[in-house]
Scaffold this motif. Sequence first.
Motif, PDB file in Angstrom:
ATOM      1  N   SER A 199       0.888  -1.493   0.125  1.00 18.39           N
ATOM      2  CA  SER A 199       0.088   0.054   0.074  1.00 18.39           C
ATOM      3  C   SER A 199       1.021   0.835  -0.013  1.00 18.39           C
ATOM      4  N   ILE A 200       1.565   1.304   0.440  1.00 21.20           N
ATOM      5  CA  ILE A 200       2.803   2.057   1.145  1.00 21.20           C
ATOM      6  C   ILE A 200       3.431   2.475  -0.707  1.00 21.20           C
ATOM      7  N   GLY A 201       3.728   1.138  -0.851  1.00 21.78           N
ATOM      8  CA  GLY A 201       5.062   1.740  -1.978  1.00 21.78           C
ATOM      9  C   GLY A 201       3.542   2.175  -3.389  1.00 21.78           C
ATOM     10  N   ALA A 202       2.529   2.105  -3.267  1.00 25.23           N
ATOM     11  CA  ALA A 202       1.742   2.441  -4.377  1.00 25.23           C
ATOM     12  C   ALA A 202       1.605   4.079  -3.793  1.00 25.23           C
ATOM     13  N   SER A 203       1.032   4.286  -3.158  1.00 23.04           N
ATOM     14  CA  SER A 203       1.052   5.763  -2.506  1.00 23.04           C
ATOM     15  C   SER A 203       2.223   6.254  -3.402  1.00 23.04           C
ATOM     16  N   PHE A 204       3.211   5.668  -2.813  1.00 24.26           N
ATOM     17  CA  PHE A 204       4.399   6.739  -3.185  1.00 24.26           C
ATOM     18  C   PHE A 204       4.752   6.709  -4.861  1.00 24.26           C
ATOM     19  N   GLY A 205       4.444   5.547  -5.680  1.00 23.86           N
ATOM     20  CA  GLY A 205       4.382   5.432  -7.419  1.00 23.86           C
ATOM     21  C   GLY A 205       3.781   6.929  -7.642  1.00 23.86           C
ATOM     22  N   VAL A 206       2.423   6.500  -6.537  1.00 26.79           N
ATOM     23  CA  VAL A 206       0.962   7.937  -6.908  1.00 26.79           C
ATOM     24  C   VAL A 206       1.994   8.921  -6.807  1.00 26.79           C
ATOM     25  N   ILE A 207       2.748   9.808  -6.143  1.00 27.33           N
ATOM     26  CA  ILE A 207       3.321  10.884  -5.741  1.00 27.33           C
ATOM     27  C   ILE A 207       4.634  10.966  -7.001  1.00 27.33           C
ATOM     28  N   VAL A 208       5.220  10.433  -7.396  1.00 22.10           N
ATOM     29  CA  VAL A 208       6.702  10.069  -8.582  1.00 22.10           C
ATOM     30  C   VAL A 208       5.075  10.738  -9.715  1.00 22.10           C
ATOM     31  N   MET A 209       4.591   9.609 -10.080  1.00 18.71           N
ATOM     32  CA  MET A 209       3.483   9.742 -11.177  1.00 18.71           C
ATOM     33  C   MET A 209       3.277  11.549 -11.216  1.00 18.71           C
ATOM     34  N   ILE A 210       2.548  12.037  -9.304  1.00 19.21           N
ATOM     35  CA  ILE A 210       2.049  13.196  -9.804  1.00 19.21           C
ATOM     36  C   ILE A 210       3.354  14.576  -9.670  1.00 19.21           C
ATOM     37  N   PHE A 211       4.030  14.330  -9.220  1.00 20.54           N
ATOM     38  CA  PHE A 211       4.474  15.580  -8.557  1.00 20.54           C
ATOM     39  C   PHE A 211       5.955  14.898  -9.493  1.00 20.54           C
ATOM     40  N   GLN A 212       6.498  14.378 -10.098  1.00 18.82           N
ATOM     41  CA  GLN A 212       7.951  14.123 -10.533  1.00 18.82           C
ATOM     42  C   GLN A 212       8.245  14.564 -11.985  1.00 18.82           C
ATOM     43  N   TRP A 213       6.828  13.119 -12.402  1.00 18.54           N
ATOM     44  CA  TRP A 213       6.198  12.889 -13.838  1.00 18.54           C
ATOM     45  C   TRP A 213       4.872  14.563 -14.385  1.00 18.54           C
ATOM     46  N   GLY A 214       4.873  15.008 -13.575  1.00 22.72           N
ATOM     47  CA  GLY A 214       3.861  16.131 -13.840  1.00 22.72           C
ATOM     48  C   GLY A 214       2.579  15.463 -15.013  1.00 22.72           C
ATOM     49  N   TRP A 215       2.184  13.883 -13.779  1.00 25.94           N
ATOM     50  CA  TRP A 215       0.287  13.431 -14.870  1.00 25.94           C
ATOM     51  C   TRP A 215      -0.479  14.398 -13.347  1.00 25.94           C
ATOM     52  N   ALA A 216      -1.435  15.085 -14.413  1.00 27.73           N
ATOM     53  CA  ALA A 216      -2.289  15.173 -13.938  1.00 27.73           C
ATOM     54  C   ALA A 216      -1.933  16.506 -12.785  1.00 27.73           C
ATOM     55  N   ALA A 217      -1.032  17.154 -12.955  1.00 29.92           N
ATOM     56  CA  ALA A 217      -0.206  18.010 -11.549  1.00 29.92           C
ATOM     57  C   ALA A 217      -1.565  19.328 -11.896  1.00 29.92           C
TER      58      ALA A 217
END
Length: 719
Positions: free
Chosen positions: A544-562
């Motif tokens: 669960s924690i890994g999934a939440s960290f992955g979403v953070i990376v996608m949004i804040f580092q990769w800019g998805w739906a930022a």
Amino acid sequence: MRSNLYRLGRYAARRPWVVIGAWLVVAALVIAASGAFGKKLEESFGAPGVDSQFATDLLSAAGADQAGLTAQVVMTPRDSTSTLDSPDLRTALTRIQSAAASLPHVLSAGDPVISPDGRVGLIRLQYPVLEKLEPSDLEQLKTLAAVDSPLRIELGGDLFYAFEQGQAGLGEAVGLIAAMVILLLAFGSIIAMGLPIGMAVFGLALAISSLSLVTYLIDLPSWAPVLGSMIGLGVGIDYALIIVTRHREYLARGMSVAESVGTAVATAGQAVLFAGGTVVIAILGLVVAGVPFITAGGIAVSLIVLTMVLASITLLPAFLGLAGHWINRLRVRRVRPSPGSGWQRWAGHVSKHAAAYAVSATVLLLALAAPVLALRVGTPDDGALPVQRTERRAYDLVAAGFGAGSNGPLVVAVDISRDPGVVQPLFDAVRADQGIASVAPPAVNTAAGVATLIAVPTTGPQDDATMTTVKRLRAEVFPSVLRHSPAKAHVGGQTATLADVGARVNDRLPWFIGAVVLLSVLLLTVVFRSVVVPLKAALMNLLSIGASFGVIVMIFQWGWAADLIGLDSTIPILPFIPMFMFAVVFGLSMDYEVFLLTRIREEYVRTQDNTASTIHGITTTGRVITSAALIMIAVFVSFSLADDPTAKMFGLGLATAVLVDATVVRLILVPALMKLLGDANWWTPAWFNRRLPWTNARTANAGTAVELAGEPSALRDRP
């Protein structure tokens, strides 16, 4: 333990005004003492033993101004065709410099620096160390922007980072309203909805007020109340929801109010105790970080969670006793106290296709967690803030006029007490480095034996290249100059400090994760008397924690739906966020595990049927876990309304973790794996089982239901 909780809940229900009065007296004393004697919460971002802290300590010991915070006053002509070389604008610059120098606690206001194109002017203000400042200093600085001038004035710097609090109040209000709506839909009664809200708000107010008194024991960071409010409001309402749901079930079976409250506290209250204990253990594990401000923030949040647990098993039962059978009055819609058959059908369906669901859910979680491999810690600068914020506009002006590195200057502190002649060679070497754009003339304090160099990097604060420059200065440039000298040089400043904290956190993170997981597994082993269930719970929570960290990376580092969350650019993850989020998320994930497995364990002890017990646990907790998760998600998402990217990261990360945990994990993985493992779920070596403390009273026949001392017969029929 159950018998004690039963008596506690029954007493509170029978004598509600005694318990409520005690809470009111304590609250009055705490709030009064806080107002009269409370100390302010301090902001600190250093870590002992790192190079940037050595720089700060050296400057502080010498009384150097550079040890304190800075602020920037940035100006540009309102007329797009003018430059700052004109006489009237020069006069305006001088007036602004004079006004800035006269602000409280300003040690110095540097001469205006003009950009090469003549369009941007910069005045750096030097403040003392943080401990000598107040939030009012930031408010005084903001008055400069209101000065009548032909120049547009924008503000930025460390002072904003230390004292700007964003829109936490708005987040709390939105989260509270969302929680009220969800509770109203879940309970269908205004009174049943109001009791958890009232308890959570009361407990949160008391806990937050007490923090200014706790500062006599340990310095707490100023951001602790904001994070504590986010966590405390969510867990407080959730814990109350669990107990109120049980109470209404027992009332529907015909119990008296006092018996129902006592039994609800004995059953659901025990789950609250262990769930809250897991959260506290996980958060207190932050002490392993070796970073004082992270540890102090964890202690503050833990105190708030403990207050919510105590309120849930004492204040809430008093409210329930006072409400009596009126808890189901003032209905807005009819809701059956007992869960429907939908959850039962779902649990049975997953059990029949356990292998397929287990594999699919695991693959989904691993896919969500995969971006963690690209996680990059760094320093989100003011360029990530919305353009409505003056810090962002100041950042853009400075970057355009002087280069991005001017927004994150490095402070080089040099101990010259035994070799004053090293200043000029060191100045030349730093200025010649490829990552340095410019270096201000050295400030030498011969009496104190300290020299200070202000170096401007060629790259911005959040760029990897800036971190590379800091490392090169420490590992190559300084040793090449000081190899045969007793002088010592250190790189400080906000950019270097956060980089050092990030490195410390990364070094300690594996130890921290191991400590938290181990302590949580031990606690759950005692609760459920099983080795397999706690290990399985820990692994699922890590997913669960890994999934939440992955979403953070996608949004804040990769800019998805930022853009959907008001983020104008991609940013790295603040160094301390992974560790703090792990502590909070792991604890909250264990909450739902405890709530669900407590029901499954109760039924398994009674029936010895693992599959039926799992279906029973999902059936009886499905609605309440879903409601609790929705409340948590609403509270956490509401905090993403803040302008601060850090608050957005925390809010969205926690919301994602709860969403994944309450759906994919609790409603798919748990029943699937419980089915696949069968009775092995409850296996414990005999020698180990004999050494475990008992949390429940046992009957003479271990195969029968676990009973409370003096427990009503209605509960024996169905725990």
